[in-house]
Design an enzyme around this catalytic site. Structure first.
Site, PDB file in Angstrom:
ATOM      1  N   GLY A   5     -36.254   8.148  -1.292  1.00 41.94           N
ATOM      2  CA  GLY A   5     -37.453   8.687  -1.321  1.00 41.94           C
ATOM      3  C   GLY A   5     -37.407   9.936  -0.569  1.00 41.94           C
ATOM      4  N   SER A   6     -36.367  10.622  -0.663  1.00 46.58           N
ATOM      5  CA  SER A   6     -36.337  11.793  -0.085  1.00 46.58           C
ATOM      6  C   SER A   6     -35.763  13.079  -0.797  1.00 46.58           C
ATOM      7  CB  SER A   6     -35.533  12.035   1.431  1.00 46.58           C
ATOM      8  OG  SER A   6     -36.076  10.814   2.063  1.00 46.58           O
ATOM      9  N   LYS A  11     -28.093  -1.581  -5.366  1.00 47.48           N
ATOM     10  CA  LYS A  11     -27.989  -1.501  -3.722  1.00 47.48           C
ATOM     11  C   LYS A  11     -27.133  -2.588  -3.251  1.00 47.48           C
ATOM     12  CE  LYS A  11     -29.474   2.764  -3.140  1.00 47.48           C
ATOM     13  NZ  LYS A  11     -30.546   3.049  -4.110  1.00 47.48           N
ATOM     14  N   ASN A  15     -44.141   2.895  -3.532  1.00 46.73           N
ATOM     15  CA  ASN A  15     -42.841   2.694  -3.667  1.00 46.73           C
ATOM     16  C   ASN A  15     -42.561   2.494  -5.219  1.00 46.73           C
ATOM     17  OD1 ASN A  15     -39.936   2.953  -3.448  1.00 46.73           O
ATOM     18  ND2 ASN A  15     -39.742   0.618  -3.270  1.00 46.73           N
TER      19      ASN A  15
HETATM   20  N1  LIG Z   1     -42.855  17.837   0.479  1.00 42.76           N
HETATM   21  C1  LIG Z   1     -42.189  17.969  -0.328  1.00 42.76           C
HETATM   22  N2  LIG Z   1     -41.897  16.745  -1.119  1.00 42.76           N
HETATM   23  C2  LIG Z   1     -40.920  16.644  -2.149  1.00 42.76           C
HETATM   24  C3  LIG Z   1     -40.144  17.758  -2.407  1.00 42.76           C
HETATM   25  N3  LIG Z   1     -39.467  17.284  -3.301  1.00 42.76           N
HETATM   26  C4  LIG Z   1     -39.666  15.882  -3.648  1.00 42.76           C
HETATM   27  N4  LIG Z   1     -40.638  15.755  -2.626  1.00 42.76           N
HETATM   28  C5  LIG Z   1     -41.262  14.154  -2.722  1.00 42.76           C
HETATM   29  O1  LIG Z   1     -40.230  13.370  -2.247  1.00 42.76           O
HETATM   30  C6  LIG Z   1     -40.231  12.265  -2.905  1.00 42.76           C
HETATM   31  C7  LIG Z   1     -38.996  12.187  -3.778  1.00 42.76           C
HETATM   32  O2  LIG Z   1     -38.180  11.167  -3.850  1.00 42.76           O
HETATM   33  P1  LIG Z   1     -36.892  11.309  -4.933  1.00 42.76           P
HETATM   34  O3  LIG Z   1     -36.190  12.443  -5.119  1.00 42.76           O
HETATM   35  O4  LIG Z   1     -37.438  10.278  -6.048  1.00 42.76           O
HETATM   36  O5  LIG Z   1     -36.206  10.327  -4.010  1.00 42.76           O
HETATM   37  P2  LIG Z   1     -34.584   9.829  -4.073  1.00 42.76           P
HETATM   38  O6  LIG Z   1     -33.804  10.445  -3.009  1.00 42.76           O
HETATM   39  O7  LIG Z   1     -34.193   9.870  -5.520  1.00 42.76           O
HETATM   40  O8  LIG Z   1     -34.780   8.300  -3.656  1.00 42.76           O
HETATM   41  P3  LIG Z   1     -34.233   6.681  -3.965  1.00 42.76           P
HETATM   42  O9  LIG Z   1     -34.455   6.594  -5.433  1.00 42.76           O
HETATM   43  O10 LIG Z   1     -35.331   5.822  -3.208  1.00 42.76           O
HETATM   44  O11 LIG Z   1     -32.880   6.524  -3.489  1.00 42.76           O
HETATM   45  C8  LIG Z   1     -41.241  12.298  -3.785  1.00 42.76           C
HETATM   46  O12 LIG Z   1     -42.153  11.442  -3.125  1.00 42.76           O
HETATM   47  C9  LIG Z   1     -41.702  13.642  -3.849  1.00 42.76           C
HETATM   48  O13 LIG Z   1     -42.863  13.863  -4.242  1.00 42.76           O
HETATM   49  C10 LIG Z   1     -40.363  18.992  -1.893  1.00 42.76           C
HETATM   50  O14 LIG Z   1     -39.741  20.045  -1.931  1.00 42.76           O
HETATM   51  N5  LIG Z   1     -41.315  19.217  -0.951  1.00 42.76           N
HETATM   52  O1  LIG Z   2     -32.571   0.642  -3.907  1.00 40.90           O
HETATM   53  C1  LIG Z   2     -33.750   0.737  -4.284  1.00 40.90           C
HETATM   54  O2  LIG Z   2     -34.780  -0.042  -4.077  1.00 40.90           O
HETATM   55  C2  LIG Z   2     -34.269   2.180  -4.777  1.00 40.90           C
HETATM   56  C3  LIG Z   2     -33.326   3.258  -4.156  1.00 40.90           C
HETATM   57  O3  LIG Z   2     -32.906   4.050  -4.745  1.00 40.90           O
HETATM   58  C4  LIG Z   2     -33.401   3.058  -2.806  1.00 40.90           C
HETATM   59  O4  LIG Z   2     -34.361   2.627  -2.069  1.00 40.90           O
HETATM   60  O5  LIG Z   2     -32.560   3.972  -2.135  1.00 40.90           O
HETATM   61 MN   LIG Z   3     -31.415   5.166  -3.716  1.00 38.49          MN
END
Ligand SMILES: Nc1nc2c(ncn2[C@@H]2O[C@H](COP(=O)(O)OP(=O)(O)OP(=O)(O)O)[C@@H](O)[C@H]2O)c(=O)[nH]1
Ligand SMILES: O=C([O-])CC(=O)C(=O)O
Ligand SMILES: [Mn+2]
Length: 599
Positions: free
Chosen positions: A257-258, A216, A363
């Site tokens: 995380g979304s 990042k 996290n």
């Molecule tokens: N309620 C709900 N939660 C979900 C769903 N899909 C994923 N999640 C939750 O959302 C989070 C998913 O995060 P990731 O897909 O790993 O997030 P990311 O966008 O790759 O995040 P970074 O690595 O931080 O950039 C986890 O806590 C999952 O349990 C869904 O369809 N419904």
């Molecule tokens: O950069 C990090 O720490 C992990 C990640 O993907 C985010 O936060 O979007």
């Molecule tokens: Mn990310």
């Protein structure tokens, strides 16, 4: 040579020093010399990224106890300081002589790099690694050098990025990252982004989002570069989805995380977090700057996430961070749906079940090579990239955005969906979770320039395209009093619908905010994809357009952009058109309109 590396012979392996000299890269020599003189390490390990180097770095991570060896072969665990479990937004600054709205800046005279880094590596070994962001031999490629006193950081980078030592031959253009654990004095944690010199400094932190330069921290520099050069550097996954007429690549932007990693597991994996997108012959082509995954582990279970589960339970290179380590050197994390152990060690020290505290941090993450995933796409390292036909902007929005909508056009999508994102904050950033925040393109945390400049580039990029990707808005997180309205698996249906739209197989309903699926189509897709009944009431609840709430949102977003002096006129115009449409529908339907009234 003006910048002689000769003095390094006393600190490092002579033959490696020769290899660097043979690169004929005076900018590189100068960077190394200056950084060694500043940080004053006891010794310097030059990693050209061969097998021996990788073994050495890993061994050092274990010797220094930055990583602990686990039971499964190739698995280790790393703990970050309890106050260093996520990205440190408040300690991260863009160097800038003038303020930038929504960006944390400091001017040069407010930051004393020399004071922060002088002698920070005394008594320690320094590691130097040479990497490529994006495939090698590719027009997308950007080179980067990491200097760090943390073998964990370099070990992570050896997993997450392409080693590219030879590519530095006579090439003076590369990004520079200087990281030191310092003495983990969290009060003095600093991440400083110097756009002018393509350099990022990071100290008193080990959490990878703050320390691993190429992730990042590099993003701030590559966004800066992309807006100057007319391409896109994005916080997006890249995924290949199979349709009736072939495979279609999408990018997917969700806030940290979304949903990026979880969505990537439903198709062919090219990238789970970052994308470089460039225009060639009117097409948008994308590559993954990375070659590994630093993914969220909480909630990963065998049923919902079989692919990730398998990677985490198979011998091979995995660094777990901030999960629980049990006595038998295995790991446990919250939401894994396996039985909770009685005790273990986590980032805070000894943990017991009786404490009632979570065993792992929300996290907590895993670091693995992308090649470990069985859904890896054949083009994951294609130097020409993959053609993008759809762009998804997803939010964590409990009440407003329907599960899926499709924009009317590039500008409509970029502005009313991408640039208007409001999403609940997650544990990936230090601070309060779950508060709604404005987060355009899921990238605000990493924004190094004014949003006006960033959006101007987006709009201009769209104009260059003759094959324009369709733009979608996704939301997996609608809720009512009883909880989430959708199961995790439902995202497969929204994706199927988006693929059908890209293939022009289905028509859609017109709403003031974009196109939405028709009930009959979703009913059929739910049955085909999940063998599930999708009730009319569910559809109505999920796809009722809350006109008044949307109107309020447009006003909020318009206020934000009208206060940014370099906002392109297209942004305000597009928001005004959306507002007019909403007002028109409100005259006819009131505060909300059921999708069944729009047939
Ligand atoms: N309620 C709900 N939660 C979900 C769903 N899909 C994923 N999640 C939750 O959302 C989070 C998913 O995060 P990731 O897909 O790993 O997030 P990311 O966008 O790759 O995040 P970074 O690595 O931080 O950039 C986890 O806590 C999952 O349990 C869904 O369809 N419904
Ligand atoms: O950069 C990090 O720490 C992990 C990640 O993907 C985010 O936060 O979007
Ligand atoms: Mn990310």
């Amino acid at each position: 040579m003006s910048h002689s590396l000769l003095f390094l012979n006393d600190l490092s392996q002579k033959e490696k020093v020769k290899e660097i000299e043979s690169l004929n890269n005076s900018e590189l020599n100068e960077f190394i010399i200056n950084t060694v003189k500043l940080c004053k390490p006891k010794s310097v390990y030059i990693s050209i990224g061969d097998k021996d180097d990788k073994e050495y770095v890993k061994k050092k991570a274990i010797e220094t106890e930055e990583e602990i060896v686990l039971k499964t072969e190739g698995h280790t665990i790393h703990f970050d300081h309890p106050l260093d479990q996520a990205r440190a937004k408040d300690d991260t600054f863009i160097l800038s002589s003038s303020p930038i709205p929504y960006v944390n800046t400091k001017s040069e005279n407010e930051i004393d790099i020399y004071k922060l880094f002088n002698g920070c590596m005394v008594g320690r070994e320094m590691y130097i690694g040479f990497f490529s962001l994006g495939p090698r031999n590719s027009p997308f490629q950007i080179l980067a050098v990491q200097i760090t006193d943390s073998p964990y950081v370099l070990h992570s980078e050896n997993i997450l990025y392409r080693n590219a030592f030879e590519d530095f031959y006579k090439n003076s253009s590369f990004l520079k990252f200087i990281h030191s654990k310092g003495n983990l004095d969290i009060k003095n944690r600093r991440i400083i982004i110097d756009r002018e010199n393509n350099t990022v400094y990071s100290i008193n932190t080990t959490y990878a989002g703050n320390s691993v330069g190429l992730k990042k921290l590099a993003l701030r520099l590559t966004i800066t570069k992309s807006v100057k050069e007319g391409w896109l550097s994005e916080h997006m996954a890249i995924i290949g989805f199979e349709g009736k007429k072939g495979k279609h690549y999408f990018t997917a932007s969700f806030p940290s995380g979304s949903g990026k990693t979880s969505t990537s597991m439903l198709g062919r994996l090219v990238s789970d977090d970052l994308a470089f997108i460039r225009e060639f012959n009117g097409k948008a082509l994308a590559v993954n700057p990375e070659i590994g995954v630093f993914g969220i582990i909480q909630g990963i279970n065998q049923r919902d996430d079989p692919i990730i589960w398998k990677v985490l339970h198979t011998p091979g290179e995995v660094i777990f961070s901030n999960v629980l380590m049990t006595e038998d050197k295995s790991v446990y994390w919250e939401g894994s749906e396996v039985e909770k152990p009685y005790s273990g060690i986590n980032y805070e020290g000894y943990w017991s079940k009786e404490s009632g505290k979570p065993a792992s941090h929300p996290n907590a993450r895993f670091t693995t090579p992308i090649t470990a995933f069985e859904n890896l796409d054949e083009n994951y390292d294609n130097p020409n990239g993959v053609e993008i036909e759809g762009i998804i902007f997803g939010v964590k929005d409990y009440s407003l955005s329907p599960p899926v909508i499709e924009a009317f056009s590039w500008n409509h999508g970029i502005i009313t969906i991408g640039a208007s994102m409001e999403s609940a904050r997650t544990a990936a950033v230090i601070g309060k979770s779950d508060e709604y925040e404005f987060n355009p393109m899921a990238i605000l945390d990493f924004m190094p320039v004014s949003l006006g400049i960033y959006l101007k580039n987006y709009i201009a990029f769209g104009r260059k395209l003759t094959k324009t990707p369709k733009i979608f808005g996704f939301n997996y997180f609608l809720k009512d009093e009883k909880g989430f309205l959708n199961k995790k698996e439902d995202k497969k249906v929204w994706i199927r619908w988006a693929i059908e739209r890209v293939e022009s197989n289905l028509d859609a309903l017109l709403t003031p905010i974009g196109f939405i699926p028709k009930y009959d189509d979703l009913e059929k897709l739910f049955l085909e994809t999940l063998n599930k009944e999708y009730k009319k009431e569910e559809y109505e609840k999920q796809f009722t357009i809350k006109l008044r709430k949307y109107l309020e949102k447009v006003d909020r977003i318009k206020l934000i952009y009208s206060q940014i002096s370099d906002t392109p006129t297209e942004v305000i115009e597009e928001l005004e058109k959306q507002k007019d449409r909403l007002l028109k529908y409100m005259k006819q339907y009131g505060d909300a309109v059921s999708p069944f009234d729009l047939y």
